[in-house]
Enzyme design. Structure first.
Site, PDB file in Angstrom:
ATOM      1  N   TYR A 190       0.844  -1.201   0.000  1.00  0.00           N
ATOM      2  CA  TYR A 190       0.000   0.000   0.000  1.00  0.00           C
ATOM      3  C   TYR A 190       0.874   1.244   0.000  1.00  0.00           C
ATOM      4  O   TYR A 190       1.993   1.242   0.512  1.00  0.00           O
ATOM      5  CB  TYR A 190      -0.953   0.013   1.197  1.00  0.00           C
ATOM      6  CG  TYR A 190      -0.276   0.091   2.548  1.00  0.00           C
ATOM      7  CD1 TYR A 190      -0.011   1.323   3.150  1.00  0.00           C
ATOM      8  CD2 TYR A 190       0.093  -1.061   3.234  1.00  0.00           C
ATOM      9  CE1 TYR A 190       0.606   1.402   4.387  1.00  0.00           C
ATOM     10  CE2 TYR A 190       0.706  -0.995   4.468  1.00  0.00           C
ATOM     11  CZ  TYR A 190       0.962   0.244   5.043  1.00  0.00           C
ATOM     12  OH  TYR A 190       1.590   0.321   6.279  1.00  0.00           O
ATOM     13  N   CYS A 191       0.351   2.301  -0.621  1.00  0.00           N
ATOM     14  CA  CYS A 191       1.059   3.578  -0.751  1.00  0.00           C
ATOM     15  C   CYS A 191       0.020   4.696  -0.619  1.00  0.00           C
ATOM     16  O   CYS A 191      -1.157   4.430  -0.447  1.00  0.00           O
ATOM     17  CB  CYS A 191       1.757   3.668  -2.100  1.00  0.00           C
ATOM     18  SG  CYS A 191       2.770   2.230  -2.509  1.00  0.00           S
ATOM     19  N   THR A 192       0.440   5.935  -0.718  1.00  0.00           N
ATOM     20  CA  THR A 192      -0.460   7.065  -0.499  1.00  0.00           C
ATOM     21  C   THR A 192      -1.636   7.041  -1.475  1.00  0.00           C
ATOM     22  O   THR A 192      -2.798   6.980  -1.083  1.00  0.00           O
ATOM     23  CB  THR A 192       0.292   8.392  -0.623  1.00  0.00           C
ATOM     24  OG1 THR A 192       1.409   8.380   0.261  1.00  0.00           O
ATOM     25  CG2 THR A 192      -0.616   9.566  -0.273  1.00  0.00           C
ATOM     26  N   CYS A 195       3.248   1.689  -5.437  1.00  0.00           N
ATOM     27  CA  CYS A 195       3.010   0.241  -5.456  1.00  0.00           C
ATOM     28  C   CYS A 195       2.883  -0.287  -6.881  1.00  0.00           C
ATOM     29  O   CYS A 195       3.150  -1.470  -7.131  1.00  0.00           O
ATOM     30  CB  CYS A 195       1.774  -0.100  -4.646  1.00  0.00           C
ATOM     31  SG  CYS A 195       2.000   0.236  -2.881  1.00  0.00           S
TER      32      CYS A 195
END
Length: 297
Positions: free
Chosen positions: A188-190, A195
């Protein structure tokens, strides 16, 4: 009065002439008085922009009219208004061409075609993520930098101690996470873009079952706020620095000086220091920002 909004988006598509896209995007933003940051590469576009909601909607229509960008998912959040009605979140406009949309230091490892990233992780929506967690034990893998993950993360997540995205490849190649290669991993990323690149890098290194949270933390927060698997604040890349998803956001960050719970992120105040740190406002008032963390620029 203008209604300020923040627009976050990315799109992967082969671009034959990134510099022509740069000129078009700059002209479009300037004509609509939109500010923020746009990065363009041969693999697509990545941007965070702020401005009046009406002007931003015109920007979205103009950008989606370009066929390679027609399916981009644009994410919206609240902006902050100045007295003149313009956004306070972005003081200027920056539109640049770079070798990578996200600087992992591996431009030759990423393959992009008309459908997007080739051989990336399996996308899961926030609802599908909950179903996946109910079905099997999964490992959450944070695709952001340590400062970002310090103030907010998924419960029990693996959080690599990296200061920059470029350090992820060395971390993956170090063997520290080899024990996860046969386990289901959710990255997961912002907003999801890191990702998109991280997952094929992980699969190239033998990670077998790799997922990525579609739309990133921002989309998950819109769906479940602070009443799901996420805990803490979200680090964002504008003048807000952090944002919360509800009125009961947990404080999971710890002040690097006194250990108090905080979600406050501050830039180093010394001109020779290029780092950020999690530090409570009380300690900021009484201590030098670089007493412990001075790093030569």
């Amino acid at each position: 009065m203008a209604t300020p909004k923040v627009l976050l988006f990315y799109g992967f598509a082969p671009l034959a002439d990134p510099d022509a896209i740069r000129l078009w995007q700059r002209t479009l933003c300037e004509s609509l008085d939109i500010r923020g940051r746009i990065i363009i590469s041969k693999d697509g576009i990545n941007a965070t922009l702020g401005g009046d909601v009406i002007q931003l909607k015109k920007y979205v229509r103009g950008t989606k009219a370009y066929v390679p960008f027609k399916d981009i998912d644009f994410k919206w959040s609240e902006g902050r208004a100045l007295d003149d009605g313009t956004t306070a979140d972005f003081p200027r406009l920056s539109v640049r061409v770079r070798d990578e949309l996200v600087t992992f230091g591996a431009p030759d490892e990423l393959t992009v075609d008309e459908s997007g990233v080739v051989d990336g992780g399996t996308h899961v929506t926030p609802e599908q993520l909950h179903a996946l967690v109910a079905e099997k034990p999964v490992v959450f893998f944070d695709g952001r930098n340590q400062i970002e993950s310090d103030i907010g993360h998924f419960k029990g997540a693996i959080r690599p101690p990296v200061e920059t995205t470029r350090e992820f490849i060395a971390a993956l190649d170090s063997g520290a996470y080899d024990h996860l290669k046969d386990q289901p991993i959710v990255t997961y990323c912002t907003g999801g873009i890191r990702c998109e690149v991280l997952t094929p890098l992980m699969k190239n290194r033998g990670f077998q079952e790799v997922y990525q949270l579609d739309g990133g933390i921002a989309t998950y927060g819109d769906a479940f706020g602070d009443d799901g698997l996420w805990e803490g604040s979200l680090y964002v890349f504008d003048d807000r620095i952090t944002m919360d998803f509800s009125d009961h956001t947990a404080l999971v960050g710890e002040c690097d000086s006194c250990g108090a719970a905080t979600n406050h992120v501050a830039d180093c105040g010394d001109v020779s220091c290029v780092r950020q740190m999690v530090r409570c406002e009380g300690c900021l008032e009484t201590e030098s920002m670089c007493d412990r963390h001075a790093v030569a620029a």
